[in-house]
Design a protein around this motif. Structure first.
Motif, PDB file in Angstrom:
ATOM      1  N   ILE A 105       6.884   2.648   9.067  1.00 15.38           N
ATOM      2  CA  ILE A 105       6.183   3.584   8.194  1.00 15.38           C
ATOM      3  C   ILE A 105       7.472   4.316   7.539  1.00 15.38           C
ATOM      4  O   ILE A 105       7.330   4.725   7.001  1.00 15.38           O
ATOM      5  N   VAL A 106       7.582   4.821   8.786  1.00  9.98           N
ATOM      6  CA  VAL A 106       8.796   5.843   8.873  1.00  9.98           C
ATOM      7  C   VAL A 106       9.976   5.644   7.551  1.00  9.98           C
ATOM      8  O   VAL A 106      10.918   6.897   6.839  1.00  9.98           O
ATOM      9  N   ARG A 107      10.271   4.224   7.862  1.00  5.22           N
ATOM     10  CA  ARG A 107      11.716   4.032   6.837  1.00  5.22           C
ATOM     11  C   ARG A 107      11.207   4.429   5.514  1.00  5.22           C
ATOM     12  O   ARG A 107      12.218   4.642   4.419  1.00  5.22           O
ATOM     13  N   GLN A 108      10.197   3.817   5.747  1.00  6.34           N
ATOM     14  CA  GLN A 108       9.955   2.042   4.324  1.00  6.34           C
ATOM     15  C   GLN A 108       8.644   3.327   3.535  1.00  6.34           C
ATOM     16  O   GLN A 108       8.686   3.835   1.877  1.00  6.34           O
ATOM     17  N   GLY A 109       7.570   4.327   4.091  1.00  2.00           N
ATOM     18  CA  GLY A 109       6.705   4.996   3.444  1.00  2.00           C
ATOM     19  C   GLY A 109       7.388   5.981   3.086  1.00  2.00           C
ATOM     20  O   GLY A 109       8.833   6.653   3.345  1.00  2.00           O
ATOM     21  N   PRO A 110       6.574   7.187   2.085  1.00  3.24           N
ATOM     22  CA  PRO A 110       7.389   8.111   1.209  1.00  3.24           C
ATOM     23  C   PRO A 110       7.346   9.407   2.737  1.00  3.24           C
ATOM     24  O   PRO A 110       6.597   9.025   3.932  1.00  3.24           O
ATOM     25  N   GLU A 111       8.098  10.037   2.460  1.00  3.21           N
ATOM     26  CA  GLU A 111       8.234  11.525   3.806  1.00  3.21           C
ATOM     27  C   GLU A 111       7.664  12.461   3.769  1.00  3.21           C
ATOM     28  O   GLU A 111       7.366  12.426   5.236  1.00  3.21           O
ATOM     29  N   GLU A 112       6.887  12.095   3.048  1.00  7.29           N
ATOM     30  CA  GLU A 112       5.988  13.304   2.661  1.00  7.29           C
ATOM     31  C   GLU A 112       4.776  12.681   4.107  1.00  7.29           C
ATOM     32  O   GLU A 112       3.548  13.929   4.599  1.00  7.29           O
ATOM     33  N   LEU A 113       4.352  11.667   4.200  1.00  6.53           N
ATOM     34  CA  LEU A 113       3.839  11.423   4.996  1.00  6.53           C
ATOM     35  C   LEU A 113       3.860  11.146   6.741  1.00  6.53           C
ATOM     36  O   LEU A 113       2.511  12.069   7.463  1.00  6.53           O
ATOM     37  N   MET A 114       5.277  12.457   6.532  1.00  9.39           N
ATOM     38  CA  MET A 114       5.089  13.045   8.358  1.00  9.39           C
ATOM     39  C   MET A 114       4.510  14.241   8.471  1.00  9.39           C
ATOM     40  O   MET A 114       4.780  14.715   9.431  1.00  9.39           O
ATOM     41  N   LEU A 136       1.496  -1.476   0.127  1.00 10.83           N
ATOM     42  CA  LEU A 136       0.358  -0.068   0.201  1.00 10.83           C
ATOM     43  C   LEU A 136       1.248   1.529   0.454  1.00 10.83           C
ATOM     44  O   LEU A 136       0.271   2.064  -0.709  1.00 10.83           O
ATOM     45  N   LEU A 137       2.086   1.308   0.737  1.00 12.69           N
ATOM     46  CA  LEU A 137       2.718   1.779   0.825  1.00 12.69           C
ATOM     47  C   LEU A 137       3.534   2.649  -0.822  1.00 12.69           C
ATOM     48  O   LEU A 137       3.877   3.985  -1.315  1.00 12.69           O
ATOM     49  N   GLU A 138       3.769   1.575  -1.540  1.00  8.92           N
ATOM     50  CA  GLU A 138       4.096   1.575  -2.896  1.00  8.92           C
ATOM     51  C   GLU A 138       3.288   2.605  -3.822  1.00  8.92           C
ATOM     52  O   GLU A 138       4.002   2.737  -4.428  1.00  8.92           O
ATOM     53  N   LYS A 139       1.735   2.373  -2.994  1.00  8.97           N
ATOM     54  CA  LYS A 139       1.190   2.552  -4.502  1.00  8.97           C
ATOM     55  C   LYS A 139       0.519   3.976  -4.424  1.00  8.97           C
ATOM     56  O   LYS A 139      -0.272   4.343  -4.962  1.00  8.97           O
ATOM     57  N   ILE A 140       0.822   4.570  -2.345  1.00  5.24           N
ATOM     58  CA  ILE A 140      -0.040   5.683  -2.201  1.00  5.24           C
ATOM     59  C   ILE A 140       0.890   7.123  -3.400  1.00  5.24           C
ATOM     60  O   ILE A 140       2.042   6.788  -2.957  1.00  5.24           O
ATOM     61  N   ALA A 141       0.705   7.884  -3.879  1.00  8.54           N
ATOM     62  CA  ALA A 141       0.657   9.641  -3.844  1.00  8.54           C
ATOM     63  C   ALA A 141       0.274  10.164  -2.818  1.00  8.54           C
ATOM     64  O   ALA A 141      -1.602  10.441  -3.447  1.00  8.54           O
ATOM     65  N   ILE A 142       0.934  11.322  -2.618  1.00  5.69           N
ATOM     66  CA  ILE A 142       0.655  12.170  -1.813  1.00  5.69           C
ATOM     67  C   ILE A 142       0.154  13.198  -2.506  1.00  5.69           C
ATOM     68  O   ILE A 142       1.567  13.967  -3.214  1.00  5.69           O
ATOM     69  N   PRO A 143      -0.907  13.637  -1.990  1.00  2.00           N
ATOM     70  CA  PRO A 143      -0.798  14.840  -2.244  1.00  2.00           C
ATOM     71  C   PRO A 143      -0.861  16.156  -1.979  1.00  2.00           C
ATOM     72  O   PRO A 143      -0.141  16.289  -0.184  1.00  2.00           O
ATOM     73  N   SER A 144      -1.203  17.587  -2.181  1.00  6.32           N
ATOM     74  CA  SER A 144      -0.382  18.995  -1.697  1.00  6.32           C
ATOM     75  C   SER A 144      -1.440  18.535  -0.427  1.00  6.32           C
ATOM     76  O   SER A 144      -2.614  17.877   0.185  1.00  6.32           O
ATOM     77  N   ASP A 145      -1.506  19.826   0.671  1.00  9.90           N
ATOM     78  CA  ASP A 145      -1.285  19.157   2.170  1.00  9.90           C
ATOM     79  C   ASP A 145      -2.770  19.789   2.244  1.00  9.90           C
ATOM     80  O   ASP A 145      -4.002  19.243   2.848  1.00  9.90           O
TER      81      ASP A 145
END
Length: 705
Positions: free
Chosen positions: A273-282, A238-247
């Motif tokens: 999640i912090v290590r493998q997910g996109p940085e924008e998640l934080m 799921l983390l591979e497929k996610i695309a983070i939009p704007s804030d």
């Protein structure tokens, strides 16, 4: 050509053969009309009955045939043909029938992994693909929950071929009555292959996204569920497929995977999640503008704070939520000393800079919550400017004012003893911290109110409210009623009087008999010449008369005059205390007298008795000692008694910890907390005694011994 290639080609030919033959028969069944042509009325009635969602006998045979894996697709088509012929019904009529749970034959085939049957039915009746059962589940939901990857492939393949009838992206997003898609069911079933297939089938990333589900559909996202089931493989897909939009678009509504891992208190998933997910998640915020940093600080996950501080910009620790709170404010609010320590290392300027919407710094927040462990750490931290402790919020309150409002005794003691404190600062209402305590005091004062006032008075805090003309509206303490207290006290007094009265006629050693040769001794006590007997009789008599006098005075309480009743209660309490002290002395003298022939036992009993009597006296002194006295010797004793009272009676509400502040209460069980608490109090008491005994002229070696 190898044998394996021959087998694969042969299998493909066989697969193509059954699809061709069965497909041809299915098309014929679809085109044929099996209803009687000369009985239109019967035909119409029968068709209408069979169109209803009922579980008929012919449907039951087909249902069993699908569940029976020994019957292949040819056998199923043959059974369909014979059913249509014998019952004279159309194929569409059969497929419109459902089980009692609302499942069509396509649902059944998807559940039991009959991909050939799924392909036959779905290819000729694609409308059944989007038809839900009583729970709203489509065949794709059922196949995903049952982990039938081949059935999922066939359903998605047929959907692609029927693009003019069904949009695949919309089909994959179909939700059941619980607002779950097939992807939700695959995640809950821990079916990673199904998750990959469903993600690939969707053209957009919003199926894996987390910010749309709570807001648009009122349910948790698949990514959130992947965290709750603690499956890192599915979470990784799921983390591979996610695309983070704007804030401004990605308001997570509490559905972020980081937030889910925090709520689940799973540090391993958080780190993953912090290590493998996109940085924008934080950087994503919820509806209250809380970032994952806020959640982690609030929960007290030190390891995750350490990782997030490395993986993101240092300024991210200074993001404010809607209340203006930084992550360090929330850590102080929950008393996480280690997290506060780590966040202070991410230094921008003095910690006094960290103000929320109410103008409160981290000392304000810790003081109003009564986290003395955080207060002590912050007061000793060189990063905290000395003026921070005196900083006022929007209402003019300093940390000392806020601690006074909540009567946090340990916090008051620490703040009032800090050398940088200006204890007589007033707030916007012109009140000192002591004024704040006095204004909320009741009549009579509770012990906590009294101690708060004493602590501030000993720190030199003045009362300015009366000088400024601010009225004090003292309310009655409804929790304390003199009549109820008197009833309890009179029961104790009567019990003491009863026991001591009986002891006066059952003296130790007994009496001379009525036929004793010496007439004057008949009926007298045998041990009257013993000193311990005299002690017993004296103290027993004092206890008996004291309790009786106390009981007599308490009879004045119900007369109706509240002021007189309180005075009577206070006077009676003195006599009852005298009885409570003298009765154990009389008991000890009597016991020591009757076992005087056994020296060891007598000594043991004496030690136990003296310790108990000392404790009774000490508790009485704690209750009546003039804590506010400013004479040097009484001041030192008063400090000692205040610390003892706080340790014994208020430690559980306003906890004090070691100097390093390295104790995180959230991560310990109750038993460990109790052990640590005892150790802390012992250490605290030792330090206090070591500091104060020289004031009485005693050497420090006595303390060390």
């Amino acid at each position: 050509m190898s044998n394996s290639d021959d087998v694969e080609i042969h299998a493909e030919e066989n697969h193509s053969d059954w699809r061709s033959e069965c497909g041809k028969e299915m098309r014929e069944l679809v085109e044929n009309k099996f209803s009687s042509s000369h009985d239109d009325k019967k035909q119409s009635t029968g068709s209408m009955m069979l169109m209803k969602p009922q579980f008929s006998s012919m449907f039951y045979k087909l249902y069993k045939a699908i569940r029976d894996r020994e019957k292949d697709e040819d056998g199923f088509v043959s059974l369909l043909k014979s059913t249509c012929t014998v019952n004279k019904v159309d194929l569409a009529t059969i497929f419109n029938n459902v089980t009692p749970t609302g499942d069509s034959l396509l649902h059944v085939a998807a559940e039991f992994g009959r991909e050939e049957v799924v392909e036959l039915i779905a290819s000729h009746y694609p409308n059944l693909l989007s038809k839900g059962n009583k729970k709203g589940d489509t065949p794709l939901h059922v196949a995903s929950r049952a982990k039938n990857v081949e059935a999922i492939k066939v359903i998605l393949l047929v959907t692609s071929k029927k693009a003019e009838l069904i949009d695949k992206a919309e089909f994959v997003m179909l939700r059941n009555n619980y607002q779950r898609t097939a992807l939700h069911e695959a995640v809950l079933s821990k079916h990673s292959d199904g998750v990959v297939l469903l993600l690939d089938a969707h053209r957009r990333s919003d199926l894996a996204a987390y910010w749309t589900w709570n807001k648009n559909y009122g349910c948790k996202s698949p990514m959130y569920l992947a965290v709750t089931i603690k499956n890192m493989v599915i979470l990784g897909h799921l983390l591979e497929k996610i695309a983070i939009p704007s804030d401004d678009q990605a308001i997570s509504s509490g559905d972020s995977p980081l937030q889910a891992a925090i709520l689940e208190r799973n540090t391993e998933l958080l780190k993953y999640i912090v290590r493998q997910g996109p940085e924008e998640l934080m950087y994503q915020k919820d509806e209250r503008h809380n970032t994952p940093f806020h959640y982690v600080a609030y929960a007290g996950f030190l390891g995750v704070v350490h990782i997030m501080s490395k993986c993101s910009s240092p300024l991210f620790a200074f993001q404010q939520n809607l209340d203006g709170n930084l992550p360090i404010h929330l850590a102080c609010e929950k008393g996480h000393v280690q997290v506060v320590k780590k966040l202070l290392e991410i230094r921008w300027s003095d910690a006094g800079f960290c103000l929320n919407n109410e103008g409160r710094n981290i000392l304000h927040v810790a003081a109003i919550k009564g986290h003395a462990n955080v207060i002590k750490y912050l007061l000793k931290n060189p990063m905290i400017h000395r003026d921070t402790v005196n900083e006022r919020d929007l209402y003019g309150d300093t940390p000392l004012h806020l601690a006074s409002k909540k009567l946090h005794l340990w916090t008051l003691l620490l703040l009032s003893q800090d050398r940088n404190i200006n204890a007589n600062l007033v707030n916007s209402e012109g009140l000192t911290a002591r004024d704040v305590v006095r204004i909320q005091c009741k009549t009579p004062m509770t012990r906590q109110e009294f101690l708060a006032d004493v602590i501030l008075r000993r720190a030199g805090v003045l009362l300015k409210a009366n000088m400024l003309g601010v009225p004090w509206e003292v309310s009655a303490n409804e929790d304390w009623k003199v009549k109820d207290a008197a009833e309890t006290l009179i029961l104790v007094a009567i019990l003491i009087a009863t026991v001591t009265f009986a002891a006066g006629f059952t003296v130790p050693g007994g009496f001379y008999s009525s036929d004793d040769p010496i007439t004057k001794q008949r009926g007298l006590a045998l041990l009257t010449h013993q000193t311990l007997f005299k002690v017993f009789m004296a103290f027993n008599t004092i206890a008996m008369y004291s309790s009786t006098i106390g009981s007599t005075i308490l009879l004045w309480v119900p007369l109706g005059d509240l002021r007189f009743a309180e005075r009577a209660y206070g006077l009676a309490k003195i006599f009852v205390y005298v009885a409570l002290i003298t009765m154990p002395v009389a008991f000890l003298a009597a016991i020591r007298l009757v076992i005087s022939n056994n020296t060891l036992l007598a000594d043991v009993i004496s030690v136990i008795g003296f310790i108990s009597i000392f404790f009774i006296l000490f508790v009485r002194i704690l209750g009546r000692f003039p804590l506010g006295c400013r004479l040097p010797i009484f001041r030192q004793l008063g400090d000692f008694f205040i610390w003892i009272i706080l340790i014994l009676f208020y430690g559980s509400n306003d906890i004090f910890v070691e100097d390093d502040g390295e104790i995180d209460r959230e991560s310990q069980d109750d038993e460990a907390n109790q052990i640590n608490l005892v150790r802390k109090y012992y250490s605290l008491l030792s330090r206090f005694v070591a500091f104060h005994l020289p004031c009485f002229g005693l050497p420090l070696s006595a303390v060390r011994t």
